[in-house]
Design a protein around this motif. Sequence first.
Motif, PDB file in Angstrom:
ATOM      1  N   LEU A  38      -3.799  12.819 -62.796  1.00 42.12           N
ATOM      2  CA  LEU A  38      -2.341  12.767 -62.846  1.00 42.12           C
ATOM      3  C   LEU A  38      -1.828  13.083 -64.249  1.00 42.12           C
ATOM      4  N   ILE A  39      -2.595  12.684 -65.240  1.00 45.38           N
ATOM      5  CA  ILE A  39      -2.204  12.899 -66.627  1.00 45.38           C
ATOM      6  C   ILE A  39      -2.631  14.288 -67.092  1.00 45.38           C
ATOM      7  N   ASP A  40      -3.863  14.673 -66.733  1.00 45.70           N
ATOM      8  CA  ASP A  40      -4.383  15.983 -67.142  1.00 45.70           C
ATOM      9  C   ASP A  40      -5.324  16.496 -66.058  1.00 45.70           C
ATOM     10  N   CYS A  57      -3.528  16.333 -55.219  1.00 45.18           N
ATOM     11  CA  CYS A  57      -3.120  16.101 -56.610  1.00 45.18           C
ATOM     12  C   CYS A  57      -1.700  16.604 -56.866  1.00 45.18           C
ATOM     13  N   PHE A  58      -1.309  17.682 -56.193  1.00 45.86           N
ATOM     14  CA  PHE A  58       0.050  18.202 -56.323  1.00 45.86           C
ATOM     15  C   PHE A  58       1.069  17.173 -55.823  1.00 45.86           C
ATOM     16  N   ASN A  65       5.372  12.024 -61.612  1.00 45.57           N
ATOM     17  CA  ASN A  65       6.409  12.503 -62.533  1.00 45.57           C
ATOM     18  C   ASN A  65       7.730  11.774 -62.330  1.00 45.57           C
ATOM     19  N   ILE A  66       7.986  11.313 -61.122  1.00 47.06           N
ATOM     20  CA  ILE A  66       9.217  10.573 -60.838  1.00 47.06           C
ATOM     21  C   ILE A  66       9.082   9.115 -61.288  1.00 47.06           C
ATOM     22  N   THR A  73       2.119   5.507 -57.523  1.00 51.13           N
ATOM     23  CA  THR A  73       1.804   6.822 -56.971  1.00 51.13           C
ATOM     24  C   THR A  73       0.798   6.716 -55.837  1.00 51.13           C
ATOM     25  N   PHE A  74      -0.333   6.088 -56.098  1.00 55.26           N
ATOM     26  CA  PHE A  74      -1.378   6.038 -55.079  1.00 55.26           C
ATOM     27  C   PHE A  74      -1.041   5.076 -53.940  1.00 55.26           C
ATOM     28  N   SER A  75      -0.323   3.994 -54.234  1.00 53.37           N
ATOM     29  CA  SER A  75       0.086   3.090 -53.148  1.00 53.37           C
ATOM     30  C   SER A  75       1.130   3.740 -52.252  1.00 53.37           C
TER      31      SER A  75
END
Length: 167
Positions: A38-40, A57-58, A65-66, A73-75
């Motif tokens: 997510l970071i890189d 990943c997209f 980003n939001i 994000t993952f939850s």
Amino acid sequence: LKLIENNYFIFLLCLISRLITSIDYAEDIDSQRFALSLIDYNLLELRPHFPGYPIFCFFCKIIYNITNSIQFTFSSIGAISLYLIIIYSQRINKVLFSYNSIFLSILIFFNPLLWNLSNRYMSDLFGLSILMIIFYNLIRNIKNMSEINLIKSFFLTGILIGVRISF
């Protein structure tokens, strides 16, 4: 009883329950690689591991980003996945057996394995949800001989390869 059949209520229930029980650590090296992607996003440095799961990943990157939160994000991806599994299990049940089973939704929602997978930093449950949608469209194609359901299945199979190639 009507509330359980409401799709918005089911989605909200999935989202809230998964956010409350979200985890803030990576259980294993693969989960850590997905979190770091997510970071890189960098396949050469195994973030995430090969084949990179670019579609998963997209989607994660958009949510990240939001929210700027790995846990959220993952939850939330897990909640969306669980919601899709519940909805499409109901639809498959309705096509095959012509009745709606609330018990099936409750079993899926409280299933400990699916609960755990919906909070992991992995693409397993998201892949399963897409697989359920493909299966539903294939069943509808067999029942109705509709070409559009077959086209949807082929398209979603391509998407599935970018989400979880092992399915």
